[in-house]
Scaffold this active site. Sequence first.
Site, PDB file in Angstrom:
ATOM      1  CE  LYS A 203      -2.386   0.170   0.343  1.00  0.00           C
ATOM      2  NZ  LYS A 203      -3.671   0.793   0.598  1.00  0.00           N
ATOM      3  CB  CYS A 259      -1.189   6.160  -0.962  1.00  0.00           C
ATOM      4  SG  CYS A 259      -0.747   6.169   0.789  1.00  0.00           S
TER       5      CYS A 259
HETATM    6  P1  NAD Z   1       2.658   9.588   7.987  1.00  0.00           P
HETATM    7  O1  NAD Z   1       3.830  10.257   7.368  1.00  0.00           O
HETATM    8  O2  NAD Z   1       1.412  10.364   8.211  1.00  0.00           O
HETATM    9  O3  NAD Z   1       3.076   8.976   9.409  1.00  0.00           O
HETATM   10  C1  NAD Z   1       4.215   8.233   9.651  1.00  0.00           C
HETATM   11  C2  NAD Z   1       4.637   8.492  11.112  1.00  0.00           C
HETATM   12  O4  NAD Z   1       5.669   7.567  11.457  1.00  0.00           O
HETATM   13  C3  NAD Z   1       5.210   9.892  11.351  1.00  0.00           C
HETATM   14  O5  NAD Z   1       4.489  10.528  12.389  1.00  0.00           O
HETATM   15  C4  NAD Z   1       6.672   9.620  11.753  1.00  0.00           C
HETATM   16  O6  NAD Z   1       7.175  10.550  12.697  1.00  0.00           O
HETATM   17  C5  NAD Z   1       6.577   8.234  12.339  1.00  0.00           C
HETATM   18  N1  NAD Z   1       7.837   7.484  12.361  1.00  0.00           N
HETATM   19  C6  NAD Z   1       8.747   7.317  11.370  1.00  0.00           C
HETATM   20  N2  NAD Z   1       9.753   6.512  11.786  1.00  0.00           N
HETATM   21  C7  NAD Z   1       9.468   6.164  13.067  1.00  0.00           C
HETATM   22  C8  NAD Z   1      10.106   5.336  14.035  1.00  0.00           C
HETATM   23  N3  NAD Z   1      11.242   4.691  13.767  1.00  0.00           N
HETATM   24  N4  NAD Z   1       9.539   5.205  15.244  1.00  0.00           N
HETATM   25  C9  NAD Z   1       8.379   5.847  15.535  1.00  0.00           C
HETATM   26  N5  NAD Z   1       7.722   6.620  14.655  1.00  0.00           N
HETATM   27  C10 NAD Z   1       8.261   6.785  13.440  1.00  0.00           C
HETATM   28  O7  NAD Z   1       2.373   8.305   7.092  1.00  0.00           O
HETATM   29  P2  NAD Z   1       0.946   7.639   6.732  1.00  0.00           P
HETATM   30  O8  NAD Z   1       0.240   8.462   5.724  1.00  0.00           O
HETATM   31  O9  NAD Z   1       0.258   7.289   8.005  1.00  0.00           O
HETATM   32  O10 NAD Z   1       1.434   6.312   5.993  1.00  0.00           O
HETATM   33  C11 NAD Z   1       2.059   5.267   6.705  1.00  0.00           C
HETATM   34  C12 NAD Z   1       2.073   4.025   5.837  1.00  0.00           C
HETATM   35  O11 NAD Z   1       0.739   3.577   5.612  1.00  0.00           O
HETATM   36  C13 NAD Z   1       2.667   4.218   4.431  1.00  0.00           C
HETATM   37  O12 NAD Z   1       3.352   3.053   4.068  1.00  0.00           O
HETATM   38  C14 NAD Z   1       1.455   4.399   3.547  1.00  0.00           C
HETATM   39  O13 NAD Z   1       1.689   3.980   2.213  1.00  0.00           O
HETATM   40  C15 NAD Z   1       0.464   3.461   4.208  1.00  0.00           C
HETATM   41  N6  NAD Z   1      -0.936   3.839   3.987  1.00  0.00           N
HETATM   42  C16 NAD Z   1      -1.321   5.139   4.109  1.00  0.00           C
HETATM   43  C17 NAD Z   1      -2.664   5.486   3.932  1.00  0.00           C
HETATM   44  C18 NAD Z   1      -3.130   6.919   4.045  1.00  0.00           C
HETATM   45  O14 NAD Z   1      -4.285   7.178   3.746  1.00  0.00           O
HETATM   46  N7  NAD Z   1      -2.286   7.870   4.453  1.00  0.00           N
HETATM   47  C19 NAD Z   1      -3.606   4.476   3.674  1.00  0.00           C
HETATM   48  C20 NAD Z   1      -3.175   3.147   3.568  1.00  0.00           C
HETATM   49  C21 NAD Z   1      -1.826   2.839   3.734  1.00  0.00           C
HETATM   50  C1  UGA Z   2      -6.155   5.778  -1.531  1.00  0.00           C
HETATM   51  C2  UGA Z   2      -7.027   4.511  -1.663  1.00  0.00           C
HETATM   52  O1  UGA Z   2      -8.346   4.896  -2.070  1.00  0.00           O
HETATM   53  C3  UGA Z   2      -7.090   3.766  -0.328  1.00  0.00           C
HETATM   54  O2  UGA Z   2      -7.827   2.552  -0.494  1.00  0.00           O
HETATM   55  C4  UGA Z   2      -5.668   3.435   0.107  1.00  0.00           C
HETATM   56  O3  UGA Z   2      -5.671   2.800   1.371  1.00  0.00           O
HETATM   57  C5  UGA Z   2      -4.872   4.717   0.201  1.00  0.00           C
HETATM   58  O4  UGA Z   2      -4.870   5.398  -1.086  1.00  0.00           O
HETATM   59  C6  UGA Z   2      -3.446   4.454   0.546  1.00  0.00           C
HETATM   60  O5  UGA Z   2      -2.904   3.420   0.238  1.00  0.00           O
HETATM   61  O6  UGA Z   2      -2.905   5.380   1.145  1.00  0.00           O
HETATM   62  P1  UGA Z   2      -6.491   8.243  -0.555  1.00  0.00           P
HETATM   63  O7  UGA Z   2      -5.235   8.536  -1.298  1.00  0.00           O
HETATM   64  O8  UGA Z   2      -6.592   8.646   0.865  1.00  0.00           O
HETATM   65  O9  UGA Z   2      -6.783   6.655  -0.594  1.00  0.00           O
HETATM   66  O10 UGA Z   2      -7.719   8.930  -1.302  1.00  0.00           O
HETATM   67  P2  UGA Z   2      -8.597   8.581  -2.601  1.00  0.00           P
HETATM   68  O11 UGA Z   2      -9.994   8.867  -2.271  1.00  0.00           O
HETATM   69  O12 UGA Z   2      -8.286   7.257  -3.152  1.00  0.00           O
HETATM   70  O13 UGA Z   2      -8.099   9.700  -3.643  1.00  0.00           O
HETATM   71  C7  UGA Z   2      -6.804   9.676  -4.209  1.00  0.00           C
HETATM   72  C8  UGA Z   2      -6.712  10.688  -5.329  1.00  0.00           C
HETATM   73  O14 UGA Z   2      -7.493  10.274  -6.455  1.00  0.00           O
HETATM   74  C9  UGA Z   2      -7.216  12.081  -4.963  1.00  0.00           C
HETATM   75  O15 UGA Z   2      -6.364  13.052  -5.525  1.00  0.00           O
HETATM   76  C10 UGA Z   2      -8.592  12.152  -5.602  1.00  0.00           C
HETATM   77  O16 UGA Z   2      -9.006  13.451  -5.932  1.00  0.00           O
HETATM   78  C11 UGA Z   2      -8.372  11.325  -6.859  1.00  0.00           C
HETATM   79  N1  UGA Z   2      -9.615  10.728  -7.392  1.00  0.00           N
HETATM   80  C12 UGA Z   2     -10.268   9.758  -6.695  1.00  0.00           C
HETATM   81  C13 UGA Z   2     -10.095  11.138  -8.620  1.00  0.00           C
HETATM   82  O17 UGA Z   2      -9.514  12.030  -9.285  1.00  0.00           O
HETATM   83  N2  UGA Z   2     -11.230  10.554  -9.117  1.00  0.00           N
HETATM   84  C14 UGA Z   2     -11.895   9.585  -8.436  1.00  0.00           C
HETATM   85  O18 UGA Z   2     -12.918   9.076  -8.965  1.00  0.00           O
HETATM   86  C15 UGA Z   2     -11.409   9.176  -7.191  1.00  0.00           C
END
Ligand code: NAD
Ligand code: UGA
Length: 432
Positions: A203, A259
């Site tokens: 990841k 992220c």
């Molecule tokens: P987020 O901040 O949007 O959500 C996290 C939620 O967890 C919050 O609503 C918070 O109140 C809740 N929380 C925290 N501690 C808690 C507990 N003990 N019990 C119940 N709820 C609790 O976070 P996110 O963006 O959804 O990211 C979550 C994880 O997923 C991170 O590790 C991130 O790296 C990973 N991830 C995020 C994305 C993305 O696009 N945002 C994509 C892939 C992976």
């Molecule tokens: C990214 C990854 O693409 C997901 O696969 C992953 O699950 C996620 O992080 C995560 O771990 O949270 P996300 O951050 O939602 O997803 O969005 P992206 O589309 O990847 O864009 C990330 C940043 O890169 C943005 O600021 C975007 O503007 C920038 N970007 C993306 C560029 O500047 N150029 C590109 O060609 C693509």
Amino acid sequence: MIGAGYVGLVSAACFSEFGWTVTCIDKDTDRIAQLNSGKVPIFEPGLDNLVERNRSADRLRFSTDLHTAVASADLIFLAVGTPMRRGDGHADLSYIFSAVEEIAPHLQAFTVITTKSTVPVGTSREIELKLKQLRPDADFVVCSNPEFLREGSAIQDFTHPDRVLVGCDDERARVIMERLYKPLTLRNAPIMFVGRESAELAKYAANSFLAMKISFINEIADLCSEVGADVQEVANAVGADGRIGDKFLHPGPGYGGSCFPKDVSALIRIGRENRAPISLIEQVQSINDERKISMAGRIEKAAGGSVRDKIIAVLGVTFKPNTDDMREAPSIVIVPMLQEKGATIRIYDPQGRKHGEDMLPGVIWADSALDAAQGADIAVILTEWNELRALDLETLKDKMRGDVLVDLRNIYRPELVAEAGFRYQSIGRPSD
Ligand code: NAD
Ligand code: UGA
């Protein structure tokens, strides 16, 4: 599903759409109250319909009561935040381990506990140890199931993944994970079973590789400006090579979001602590940090050397389109720098105001792009929202008192912008 944020809520809604019964638990009582009253607290296209459909069918429930949900669950996903820890840049695992402590007393029959959050290598094993200490009697297995969805296209990404990755060392858990994802694997999405450490590291490696690709094209874009090449043409030609691929080769103001910045930082820490530093990714981090800072200087230069007493219309402030997420957005570096240099900032973003109001103090919020441009000296496109791609450039220009358009996402053709009477600055194209 512990955590009803971007990942928890989307995953829970999609699993319930497959037919599973899912309870989403969050500590945030307001968030759960909103969800129970039919409101979706984040902006993610299509999520409100998906949540409503499955909530009405009683397959998707929201609660703050961990006890009942955990006691009856076959599978528990940890989808809480793992932000960058202040001071050392490591992943902050405090939310993960407090969730583990909270679920421990309620475990009953055999349960699979799975990290959906992005966690450093070894975390699944640490969770297992912790749970064994807290509940030596409990029958459970800890797996890793990292999520690869992107914000803004989260439902499509979740339901049409390139792969489902499961780190799992236990046969009983494997059977449950296979069953859970059956609706996807029937559609030919590959499910990859690997060791837990491999899943956790993959990841970070995937996110860091994508961040590296973006930094690479950003530097190539700067070279294009110097030598009269066009970065779009270069990216198309380079990306046509199947070994490289044409995705994630769009230059911009630097990557942001919740992220990439934190995961790049965490991978650097993991590498250093394990005596295998990833210097390539260390370089990516500093290129990206410097890039965001340098964008304010570019805007200043396009404005003729100074933005003092100028009005700047900033179009788009979220870290990418189709989200309301402002975490680590380039705008939160660029806008304050422009303010410090004496500019007045007017912002329009279709979804950014909710979080932006706190993160960007002292700016004026507008209700449309044209509203933001009224009387402005310079217009700056920071996020490539679709509705900003087809602005009537002549009307935009007429609203402004100046004639500078800085497009940090290359969403316009230079000749069209010139026809509308603008002086145009984009990224890595001959007109720059
Ligand atoms: P987020 O901040 O949007 O959500 C996290 C939620 O967890 C919050 O609503 C918070 O109140 C809740 N929380 C925290 N501690 C808690 C507990 N003990 N019990 C119940 N709820 C609790 O976070 P996110 O963006 O959804 O990211 C979550 C994880 O997923 C991170 O590790 C991130 O790296 C990973 N991830 C995020 C994305 C993305 O696009 N945002 C994509 C892939 C992976
Ligand atoms: C990214 C990854 O693409 C997901 O696969 C992953 O699950 C996620 O992080 C995560 O771990 O949270 P996300 O951050 O939602 O997803 O969005 P992206 O589309 O990847 O864009 C990330 C940043 O890169 C943005 O600021 C975007 O503007 C920038 N970007 C993306 C560029 O500047 N150029 C590109 O060609 C693509």
